[in-house]
Design a protein around this motif. Structure first.
Motif, PDB file in Angstrom:
ATOM      1  N   LEU A  22     -22.920  59.684 -12.351  1.00  0.00           N
ATOM      2  CA  LEU A  22     -22.752  58.366 -11.774  1.00  0.00           C
ATOM      3  C   LEU A  22     -23.242  56.757 -12.292  1.00  0.00           C
ATOM      4  CD1 LEU A  22     -26.732  58.533  -9.665  1.00  0.00           C
ATOM      5  CD2 LEU A  22     -24.532  58.674  -7.955  1.00  0.00           C
ATOM      6  N   ALA A  23     -21.977  56.343 -11.476  1.00  0.00           N
ATOM      7  CA  ALA A  23     -21.355  55.256 -12.993  1.00  0.00           C
ATOM      8  C   ALA A  23     -22.881  54.667 -12.577  1.00  0.00           C
ATOM      9  CB  ALA A  23     -20.447  54.712 -11.251  1.00  0.00           C
ATOM     10  N   ARG A  24     -22.913  53.794 -13.813  1.00  0.00           N
ATOM     11  CA  ARG A  24     -22.896  52.718 -14.249  1.00  0.00           C
ATOM     12  C   ARG A  24     -22.313  51.341 -14.215  1.00  0.00           C
ATOM     13  NH1 ARG A  24     -23.858  56.338 -19.709  1.00  0.00           N
ATOM     14  NH2 ARG A  24     -25.494  57.675 -18.174  1.00  0.00           N
ATOM     15  N   PRO A  25     -23.524  50.032 -13.950  1.00  0.00           N
ATOM     16  CA  PRO A  25     -22.270  48.899 -14.045  1.00  0.00           C
ATOM     17  C   PRO A  25     -22.036  48.607 -15.677  1.00  0.00           C
ATOM     18  CG  PRO A  25     -24.860  48.657 -13.579  1.00  0.00           C
ATOM     19  CD  PRO A  25     -24.450  49.791 -13.577  1.00  0.00           C
ATOM     20  N   ALA A  26     -22.591  49.168 -16.118  1.00  0.00           N
ATOM     21  CA  ALA A  26     -22.153  49.374 -17.739  1.00  0.00           C
ATOM     22  C   ALA A  26     -20.131  49.908 -17.423  1.00  0.00           C
ATOM     23  CB  ALA A  26     -22.203  49.275 -18.683  1.00  0.00           C
ATOM     24  N   ASP A  27     -19.768  50.214 -16.551  1.00  0.00           N
ATOM     25  CA  ASP A  27     -19.300  51.081 -16.769  1.00  0.00           C
ATOM     26  C   ASP A  27     -17.672  50.168 -15.467  1.00  0.00           C
ATOM     27  OD1 ASP A  27     -19.938  53.703 -17.342  1.00  0.00           O
ATOM     28  OD2 ASP A  27     -20.459  54.221 -15.857  1.00  0.00           O
ATOM     29  N   ARG A  28     -17.771  49.508 -15.462  1.00  0.00           N
ATOM     30  CA  ARG A  28     -16.897  48.397 -14.171  1.00  0.00           C
ATOM     31  C   ARG A  28     -15.861  48.264 -15.004  1.00  0.00           C
ATOM     32  NH1 ARG A  28     -19.391  46.035 -10.452  1.00  0.00           N
ATOM     33  NH2 ARG A  28     -20.708  45.699 -11.605  1.00  0.00           N
ATOM     34  N   ALA A  29     -15.608  48.211 -15.666  1.00  0.00           N
ATOM     35  CA  ALA A  29     -14.051  47.902 -16.670  1.00  0.00           C
ATOM     36  C   ALA A  29     -13.335  48.682 -16.720  1.00  0.00           C
ATOM     37  CB  ALA A  29     -14.347  46.594 -18.457  1.00  0.00           C
ATOM     38  N   THR A  30     -13.701  49.894 -17.753  1.00  0.00           N
ATOM     39  CA  THR A  30     -12.682  51.101 -17.599  1.00  0.00           C
ATOM     40  C   THR A  30     -12.860  51.744 -16.381  1.00  0.00           C
ATOM     41  OG1 THR A  30     -14.002  51.566 -19.634  1.00  0.00           O
ATOM     42  CG2 THR A  30     -12.567  53.598 -18.557  1.00  0.00           C
ATOM     43  N   LEU A  31     -13.852  52.053 -15.150  1.00  0.00           N
ATOM     44  CA  LEU A  31     -13.231  52.136 -13.968  1.00  0.00           C
ATOM     45  C   LEU A  31     -12.417  51.130 -13.403  1.00  0.00           C
ATOM     46  CD1 LEU A  31     -16.978  53.455 -12.233  1.00  0.00           C
ATOM     47  CD2 LEU A  31     -15.223  54.574 -13.678  1.00  0.00           C
ATOM     48  N   ARG A  32     -12.044  49.999 -13.652  1.00  0.00           N
ATOM     49  CA  ARG A  32     -11.150  49.585 -13.080  1.00  0.00           C
ATOM     50  C   ARG A  32      -9.648  49.833 -13.663  1.00  0.00           C
ATOM     51  NH1 ARG A  32      -8.129  47.825 -10.577  1.00  0.00           N
ATOM     52  NH2 ARG A  32      -6.601  45.357 -10.101  1.00  0.00           N
ATOM     53  N   GLU A  33      -9.479  49.776 -14.864  1.00  0.00           N
ATOM     54  CA  GLU A  33      -8.495  50.463 -15.938  1.00  0.00           C
ATOM     55  C   GLU A  33      -8.088  51.260 -14.340  1.00  0.00           C
ATOM     56  OE1 GLU A  33      -7.400  51.782 -20.364  1.00  0.00           O
ATOM     57  OE2 GLU A  33      -9.005  50.065 -19.887  1.00  0.00           O
ATOM     58  N   ILE A  34      -8.980  52.318 -14.698  1.00  0.00           N
ATOM     59  CA  ILE A  34      -8.496  53.513 -14.421  1.00  0.00           C
ATOM     60  C   ILE A  34      -7.925  53.849 -12.921  1.00  0.00           C
ATOM     61  CG2 ILE A  34      -9.390  56.426 -13.659  1.00  0.00           C
ATOM     62  CD1 ILE A  34     -11.043  55.479 -16.022  1.00  0.00           C
ATOM     63  N   GLN A  35      -8.907  52.875 -12.038  1.00  0.00           N
ATOM     64  CA  GLN A  35      -8.293  52.949 -11.225  1.00  0.00           C
ATOM     65  C   GLN A  35      -6.511  52.101 -10.766  1.00  0.00           C
ATOM     66  OE1 GLN A  35      -9.445  48.794  -8.946  1.00  0.00           O
ATOM     67  NE2 GLN A  35      -9.889  50.443  -7.223  1.00  0.00           N
ATOM     68  N   THR A  36      -6.064  51.884 -11.749  1.00  0.00           N
ATOM     69  CA  THR A  36      -5.053  51.103 -11.915  1.00  0.00           C
ATOM     70  C   THR A  36      -3.753  51.698 -11.597  1.00  0.00           C
ATOM     71  OG1 THR A  36      -4.654  50.891 -14.203  1.00  0.00           O
ATOM     72  CG2 THR A  36      -5.236  48.502 -13.223  1.00  0.00           C
ATOM     73  N   TYR A  37      -3.644  53.477 -12.463  1.00  0.00           N
ATOM     74  CA  TYR A  37      -3.077  54.196 -11.890  1.00  0.00           C
ATOM     75  C   TYR A  37      -3.272  54.384 -10.496  1.00  0.00           C
ATOM     76  CZ  TYR A  37      -3.463  54.270 -16.870  1.00  0.00           C
ATOM     77  OH  TYR A  37      -3.639  53.849 -17.950  1.00  0.00           O
ATOM     78  N   LEU A  38      -3.838  53.957  -9.601  1.00  0.00           N
ATOM     79  CA  LEU A  38      -4.002  54.460  -7.749  1.00  0.00           C
ATOM     80  C   LEU A  38      -2.478  53.989  -7.503  1.00  0.00           C
ATOM     81  CD1 LEU A  38      -7.307  54.325  -6.365  1.00  0.00           C
ATOM     82  CD2 LEU A  38      -5.653  56.478  -7.154  1.00  0.00           C
ATOM     83  N   ARG A  39      -1.921  54.318  -6.510  1.00  0.00           N
ATOM     84  CA  ARG A  39      -0.838  53.713  -6.096  1.00  0.00           C
ATOM     85  C   ARG A  39      -0.804  52.517  -5.367  1.00  0.00           C
ATOM     86  NH1 ARG A  39       3.213  58.570  -2.618  1.00  0.00           N
ATOM     87  NH2 ARG A  39       4.149  56.559  -2.460  1.00  0.00           N
ATOM     88  N   GLU A  40      -2.162  52.368  -4.473  1.00  0.00           N
ATOM     89  CA  GLU A  40      -2.749  51.243  -3.757  1.00  0.00           C
ATOM     90  C   GLU A  40      -4.429  51.019  -4.171  1.00  0.00           C
ATOM     91  OE1 GLU A  40      -2.383  51.215   0.728  1.00  0.00           O
ATOM     92  OE2 GLU A  40      -0.288  51.368   0.336  1.00  0.00           O
ATOM     93  N   PRO A  41      -4.623  50.597  -5.445  1.00  0.00           N
ATOM     94  CA  PRO A  41      -5.728  49.970  -6.009  1.00  0.00           C
ATOM     95  C   PRO A  41      -6.608  49.212  -5.390  1.00  0.00           C
ATOM     96  CG  PRO A  41      -4.542  49.540  -7.517  1.00  0.00           C
ATOM     97  CD  PRO A  41      -3.932  50.131  -6.455  1.00  0.00           C
ATOM     98  N   ASN A  42      -8.019  49.547  -4.461  1.00  0.00           N
ATOM     99  CA  ASN A  42      -8.678  48.886  -3.791  1.00  0.00           C
ATOM    100  C   ASN A  42      -9.708  48.109  -5.086  1.00  0.00           C
ATOM    101  OD1 ASN A  42     -10.702  47.642  -2.549  1.00  0.00           O
ATOM    102  ND2 ASN A  42     -10.316  48.722  -0.791  1.00  0.00           N
ATOM    103  N   PRO A  43      -9.421  47.056  -5.777  1.00  0.00           N
ATOM    104  CA  PRO A  43     -10.705  46.362  -6.634  1.00  0.00           C
ATOM    105  C   PRO A  43     -11.814  46.207  -5.649  1.00  0.00           C
ATOM    106  CG  PRO A  43      -8.573  44.989  -7.532  1.00  0.00           C
ATOM    107  CD  PRO A  43      -8.399  46.220  -5.919  1.00  0.00           C
ATOM    108  N   ALA A  44     -11.710  45.506  -4.398  1.00  0.00           N
ATOM    109  CA  ALA A  44     -12.961  44.700  -4.154  1.00  0.00           C
ATOM    110  C   ALA A  44     -13.547  46.154  -3.536  1.00  0.00           C
ATOM    111  CB  ALA A  44     -12.903  43.792  -2.852  1.00  0.00           C
ATOM    112  N   LEU A  45     -13.190  47.483  -3.212  1.00  0.00           N
ATOM    113  CA  LEU A  45     -14.179  48.541  -2.867  1.00  0.00           C
ATOM    114  C   LEU A  45     -15.005  48.942  -4.177  1.00  0.00           C
ATOM    115  CD1 LEU A  45     -14.934  50.905  -0.974  1.00  0.00           C
ATOM    116  CD2 LEU A  45     -12.657  51.846  -1.828  1.00  0.00           C
TER     117      LEU A  45
END
Length: 140
Positions: free
Chosen positions: A4-27
């Motif tokens: 399971l993700a932890r709050p401390a993972d937030r920045a790294t997951l946001r970076e990974i999310q940028t590889y999506l064609r249509e990322p949804n940062p709010a989600l």
């Protein structure tokens, strides 16, 4: 390793999310704090390689995002994230899981089909760029 993700993972997951064609940062921001399920794929060294966000209500769940950083693709990480989601969502009494995929995303469609997903619909104009989505589903 899938966990399971932890709050401390937030920045790294946001970076990974940028590889999506249509990322949804709010989600992703909302999901990390729950109630959606956010699973991460971690390397043996603890680096985060990918994640999956699944929303669920009662018996149905929906994979809203699945992303793997380019350096970690073709290692089976998306498959393991989905398998982990299946197990966790079954424990939460979900009976069905759905997702949407672009018709031209052949690699993703092959993965989903190999894991038992079947096409159940198509929605025109689903993505921000106006392209359609194929809806796939499987029983848990």
């Amino acid at each position: 390793m899938i966990r399971l993700a932890r709050p401390a993972d937030r920045a790294t997951l946001r970076e990974i999310q940028t590889y999506l064609r249509e990322p949804n940062p709010a989600l992703l921001a909302y999901a990390i704090d729950g109630p959606p399920v956010v699973l991460v794929s971690a390397t043996p060294d603890g680096d985060l390689a990918g994640y999956l966000v699944a929303l669920h209500d009662g018996e149905t769940s929906y994979v809203a995002e699945i992303a793997v950083a380019p350096a970690y693709r073709r290692e089976g990480r998306a498959r393991r994230l989905l398998a982990g989601a299946f197990d966790l969502l079954r424990e939460r009494d979900c009976a069905t899981i759905r997702l949407s995929v672009r018709p031209d995303n052949d690699a993703a469609r092959r993965l989903y089909e190999s894991m038992g997903f079947e096409e159940v619909g198509r929605e025109e104009g689903y993505y921000d760029d106006g392209s359609a989505a194929i809806t796939m589903q499987r029983d848990l």
